[in-house]
Design an enzyme around this catalytic site. Sequence first.
Site, PDB file in Angstrom:
ATOM      1  N   LYS A  94       0.847  -1.189   0.000  1.00  0.00           N
ATOM      2  CA  LYS A  94       0.000   0.000   0.000  1.00  0.00           C
ATOM      3  C   LYS A  94       0.882   1.238   0.000  1.00  0.00           C
ATOM      4  O   LYS A  94       1.643   1.447   0.946  1.00  0.00           O
ATOM      5  CB  LYS A  94      -0.883   0.017   1.254  1.00  0.00           C
ATOM      6  CG  LYS A  94      -1.849  -1.155   1.330  1.00  0.00           C
ATOM      7  CD  LYS A  94      -2.647  -1.160   2.621  1.00  0.00           C
ATOM      8  CE  LYS A  94      -3.604  -2.343   2.664  1.00  0.00           C
ATOM      9  NZ  LYS A  94      -4.311  -2.465   3.954  1.00  0.00           N
ATOM     10  N   SER A 123      -7.243  -4.954   6.993  1.00  0.00           N
ATOM     11  CA  SER A 123      -6.757  -6.284   7.382  1.00  0.00           C
ATOM     12  C   SER A 123      -5.456  -6.160   8.139  1.00  0.00           C
ATOM     13  O   SER A 123      -4.446  -5.781   7.569  1.00  0.00           O
ATOM     14  CB  SER A 123      -6.503  -7.111   6.121  1.00  0.00           C
ATOM     15  OG  SER A 123      -5.679  -6.392   5.217  1.00  0.00           O
ATOM     16  N   ALA A 125      -2.344  -8.032   9.685  1.00  0.00           N
ATOM     17  CA  ALA A 125      -1.678  -9.318   9.478  1.00  0.00           C
ATOM     18  C   ALA A 125      -1.968 -10.276  10.633  1.00  0.00           C
ATOM     19  O   ALA A 125      -2.251 -11.464  10.407  1.00  0.00           O
ATOM     20  CB  ALA A 125      -0.177  -9.091   9.330  1.00  0.00           C
ATOM     21  N   LYS A 176      -5.046   6.117   2.967  1.00  0.00           N
ATOM     22  CA  LYS A 176      -5.548   5.920   4.339  1.00  0.00           C
ATOM     23  C   LYS A 176      -4.394   5.854   5.336  1.00  0.00           C
ATOM     24  O   LYS A 176      -4.557   6.181   6.510  1.00  0.00           O
ATOM     25  CB  LYS A 176      -6.471   4.697   4.407  1.00  0.00           C
ATOM     26  CG  LYS A 176      -5.794   3.333   4.150  1.00  0.00           C
ATOM     27  CD  LYS A 176      -5.152   2.729   5.369  1.00  0.00           C
ATOM     28  CE  LYS A 176      -4.325   1.513   5.024  1.00  0.00           C
ATOM     29  NZ  LYS A 176      -3.608   0.943   6.175  1.00  0.00           N
ATOM     30  N   ASP A 229     -10.684   0.717   5.064  1.00  0.00           N
ATOM     31  CA  ASP A 229      -9.334   0.694   5.624  1.00  0.00           C
ATOM     32  C   ASP A 229      -9.024   1.981   6.376  1.00  0.00           C
ATOM     33  O   ASP A 229      -8.233   1.984   7.334  1.00  0.00           O
ATOM     34  CB  ASP A 229      -8.317   0.471   4.490  1.00  0.00           C
ATOM     35  CG  ASP A 229      -7.125  -0.356   4.948  1.00  0.00           C
ATOM     36  OD1 ASP A 229      -7.021  -0.638   6.155  1.00  0.00           O
ATOM     37  OD2 ASP A 229      -6.289  -0.706   4.090  1.00  0.00           O
ATOM     38  N   ASN A 241       0.903   2.838  11.280  1.00  0.00           N
ATOM     39  CA  ASN A 241       0.797   4.240  10.865  1.00  0.00           C
ATOM     40  C   ASN A 241       0.149   5.079  11.965  1.00  0.00           C
ATOM     41  O   ASN A 241       0.625   6.161  12.303  1.00  0.00           O
ATOM     42  CB  ASN A 241      -0.007   4.338   9.562  1.00  0.00           C
ATOM     43  CG  ASN A 241       0.793   3.849   8.372  1.00  0.00           C
ATOM     44  OD1 ASN A 241       1.635   4.554   7.840  1.00  0.00           O
ATOM     45  ND2 ASN A 241       0.559   2.607   7.973  1.00  0.00           N
ATOM     46  N   GLU A 261       4.202   2.897   6.037  1.00  0.00           N
ATOM     47  CA  GLU A 261       4.079   3.234   4.616  1.00  0.00           C
ATOM     48  C   GLU A 261       3.582   4.665   4.375  1.00  0.00           C
ATOM     49  O   GLU A 261       3.896   5.279   3.361  1.00  0.00           O
ATOM     50  CB  GLU A 261       3.122   2.256   3.938  1.00  0.00           C
ATOM     51  CG  GLU A 261       3.589   0.796   3.902  1.00  0.00           C
ATOM     52  CD  GLU A 261       4.681   0.549   2.880  1.00  0.00           C
ATOM     53  OE1 GLU A 261       5.584   1.383   2.745  1.00  0.00           O
ATOM     54  OE2 GLU A 261       4.631  -0.515   2.235  1.00  0.00           O
TER      55      GLU A 261
HETATM   56  N1  LIG Z   1       1.133  -5.805   8.371  1.00  0.00           N
HETATM   57  C1  LIG Z   1      -0.139  -5.628   8.034  1.00  0.00           C
HETATM   58  O1  LIG Z   1      -1.047  -5.733   8.875  1.00  0.00           O
HETATM   59  C2  LIG Z   1      -0.491  -5.326   6.596  1.00  0.00           C
HETATM   60  C3  LIG Z   1      -1.806  -5.486   6.187  1.00  0.00           C
HETATM   61  C4  LIG Z   1      -2.160  -5.184   4.883  1.00  0.00           C
HETATM   62  C5  LIG Z   1      -1.195  -4.740   4.007  1.00  0.00           C
HETATM   63  N2  LIG Z   1       0.072  -4.589   4.419  1.00  0.00           N
HETATM   64  C6  LIG Z   1       1.047  -4.096   3.460  1.00  0.00           C
HETATM   65  O2  LIG Z   1       1.977  -5.115   3.165  1.00  0.00           O
HETATM   66  C7  LIG Z   1       3.217  -4.533   2.770  1.00  0.00           C
HETATM   67  C8  LIG Z   1       4.315  -5.228   3.535  1.00  0.00           C
HETATM   68  O3  LIG Z   1       4.110  -4.891   4.887  1.00  0.00           O
HETATM   69  P1  LIG Z   1       4.467  -5.846   6.096  1.00  0.00           P
HETATM   70  O4  LIG Z   1       3.526  -5.534   7.179  1.00  0.00           O
HETATM   71  O5  LIG Z   1       4.600  -7.249   5.673  1.00  0.00           O
HETATM   72  O6  LIG Z   1       5.900  -5.245   6.461  1.00  0.00           O
HETATM   73  P2  LIG Z   1       6.970  -5.854   7.456  1.00  0.00           P
HETATM   74  O7  LIG Z   1       7.737  -4.704   7.966  1.00  0.00           O
HETATM   75  O8  LIG Z   1       6.357  -6.767   8.426  1.00  0.00           O
HETATM   76  O9  LIG Z   1       7.891  -6.740   6.510  1.00  0.00           O
HETATM   77  C9  LIG Z   1       8.489  -6.231   5.383  1.00  0.00           C
HETATM   78  C10 LIG Z   1       9.301  -7.358   4.777  1.00  0.00           C
HETATM   79  O10 LIG Z   1       9.822  -6.924   3.533  1.00  0.00           O
HETATM   80  C11 LIG Z   1      11.185  -7.293   3.481  1.00  0.00           C
HETATM   81  N3  LIG Z   1      11.888  -6.375   2.584  1.00  0.00           N
HETATM   82  C12 LIG Z   1      12.166  -5.077   2.782  1.00  0.00           C
HETATM   83  N4  LIG Z   1      12.825  -4.583   1.730  1.00  0.00           N
HETATM   84  C13 LIG Z   1      12.968  -5.604   0.849  1.00  0.00           C
HETATM   85  C14 LIG Z   1      13.567  -5.734  -0.423  1.00  0.00           C
HETATM   86  N5  LIG Z   1      14.167  -4.698  -0.997  1.00  0.00           N
HETATM   87  N6  LIG Z   1      13.537  -6.924  -1.030  1.00  0.00           N
HETATM   88  C15 LIG Z   1      12.943  -7.969  -0.443  1.00  0.00           C
HETATM   89  N7  LIG Z   1      12.351  -7.924   0.758  1.00  0.00           N
HETATM   90  C16 LIG Z   1      12.369  -6.743   1.389  1.00  0.00           C
HETATM   91  C17 LIG Z   1      11.679  -7.216   4.910  1.00  0.00           C
HETATM   92  O11 LIG Z   1      12.827  -8.018   5.080  1.00  0.00           O
HETATM   93  C18 LIG Z   1      10.473  -7.758   5.659  1.00  0.00           C
HETATM   94  O12 LIG Z   1      10.498  -9.161   5.732  1.00  0.00           O
HETATM   95  C19 LIG Z   1       3.102  -3.035   3.097  1.00  0.00           C
HETATM   96  O13 LIG Z   1       2.900  -2.298   1.926  1.00  0.00           O
HETATM   97  C20 LIG Z   1       1.877  -2.947   3.978  1.00  0.00           C
HETATM   98  O14 LIG Z   1       1.184  -1.717   3.848  1.00  0.00           O
HETATM   99  C21 LIG Z   1       0.454  -4.884   5.687  1.00  0.00           C
HETATM  100  O1  LIG Z   2      -0.149  -1.361  10.438  1.00  0.00           O
HETATM  101  P1  LIG Z   2      -0.494  -0.506   9.269  1.00  0.00           P
HETATM  102  O2  LIG Z   2      -0.769   0.911   9.674  1.00  0.00           O
HETATM  103  O3  LIG Z   2       0.518  -0.613   8.163  1.00  0.00           O
HETATM  104  O4  LIG Z   2      -1.881  -1.031   8.681  1.00  0.00           O
HETATM  105  C1  LIG Z   2      -1.979  -2.359   8.275  1.00  0.00           C
HETATM  106  C2  LIG Z   2      -3.060  -2.525   7.224  1.00  0.00           C
HETATM  107  O5  LIG Z   2      -2.795  -1.695   6.118  1.00  0.00           O
HETATM  108  C3  LIG Z   2      -4.439  -2.294   7.744  1.00  0.00           C
HETATM  109  O6  LIG Z   2      -5.373  -2.573   6.737  1.00  0.00           O
END
Ligand SMILES: NC(=O)c1ccc[n+]([C@@H]2O[C@H](COP(=O)([O-])OP(=O)(O)OC[C@H]3O[C@@H](n4cnc5c(N)ncnc54)[C@H](O)[C@@H]3O)[C@@H](O)[C@H]2O)c1
Ligand SMILES: O=P(O)(O)OC[C@H](O)CO
Length: 311
Positions: A94, A123, A125, A176, A229, A241, A261
């Site tokens: 995102k 959502s 994780a 968001k 979201d 965030n 993000e």
């Molecule tokens: N965590 C949540 O609840 C959630 C929910 C929905 C969407 N997202 C989205 O998912 C995406 C990932 O977020 P996350 O929560 O998993 O982050 P995170 O911080 O938990 O993990 C990020 C991962 O990406 C890896 N990484 C970083 N740079 C990299 C690169 N250059 N090459 C390969 N791997 C790399 C890191 O080693 C790490 O394992 C974000 O855009 C976030 O907005 C997260």
């Molecule tokens: O923990 P955040 O703020 O990156 O939010 C996680 C997800 O984007 C929620 O939908």
Amino acid sequence: MKIAILGSGAFGAALAAALGREGPVVLWGRGQAGREIRRLPGLVLPGSVTVTADLAQTDDADLLLLSVPMQALGRFVADHGARLASRPLVACCKGVDLTTGLGPVEILDTLGGPAPAVLTGPSFAADIAIGLPTALTLACRDDALGAHLQARLSTPVLRLYRTPDVIGAELGGALKNVMAIAAGVVIGAGLGDSARAALMTRGYAEMLRFALARGARAETLAGLSGFGDLVLTCTSAQSRNFSFGLSLGRGESFDPATTVEGAATARAVAEIGRTQALDLPVSTAVAALVDGRITVTEAIQSLLSRPLKQE
Ligand SMILES: NC(=O)c1ccc[n+]([C@@H]2O[C@H](COP(=O)([O-])OP(=O)(O)OC[C@H]3O[C@@H](n4cnc5c(N)ncnc54)[C@H](O)[C@@H]3O)[C@@H](O)[C@H]2O)c1
Ligand SMILES: O=P(O)(O)OC[C@H](O)CO
């Protein structure tokens, strides 16, 4: 038929847990050692999930989900594009890329493969990982491929709704996060729940203004990927965030290793707004705040002192 998830952070691992309950999944992570997920400690992945640091082990997957942070996606695609190009790709990140102003699907588009999709919506994780019910948006310009992905990635507790409006879905998820930082600042600075409701509502108007200017549909912003979201992320301390904003508002430090993000996205969106003369007061204030160009007091004052106008 195997799904590969690229990125073993919290979200990639959570998706692997959810989809692994339905069939074989490969979870790839840069430097991933063993099955322990650093960003989701204690998560026990189903036996159907292969965890690896070797990208070649994803070569027999027929569907790839990309779950690296937004600001890492461009570099990742540049480095591994040849390996990714011919298979359906679903972006799970995102944000708006700071150097190009592109969203995740536009970045994947540069590979020239099947129409890329984005999976987004309210959502956490941690919720997905333990199988709590979750509803998400799956956006793909190619509706037949979108329908296929929707069926493939839905589970009894993970409900995917489909739209062809990729721009709307990805901008809802990107913006968001900016609003969640602002909402956190509001609460952290002690301005109260009424002020947060005002911020969320005016923030939603700003999201809509920006997204419509980029060609999105209003109804997409009103759906899971936008309004849904926004509500989740602006009201839960589970959000990184929101928590980051809380720390800013309280004048406390925040772990710089945490993925936030909305910070880079605020900068990217504020810059696009500046060059395209779009009125984006919240994003502009958040960008200035995270860059240390203004204080929390000045950010609040900049929003409260705007001219009175029609809603
Ligand atoms: N965590 C949540 O609840 C959630 C929910 C929905 C969407 N997202 C989205 O998912 C995406 C990932 O977020 P996350 O929560 O998993 O982050 P995170 O911080 O938990 O993990 C990020 C991962 O990406 C890896 N990484 C970083 N740079 C990299 C690169 N250059 N090459 C390969 N791997 C790399 C890191 O080693 C790490 O394992 C974000 O855009 C976030 O907005 C997260
Ligand atoms: O923990 P955040 O703020 O990156 O939010 C996680 C997800 O984007 C929620 O939908």
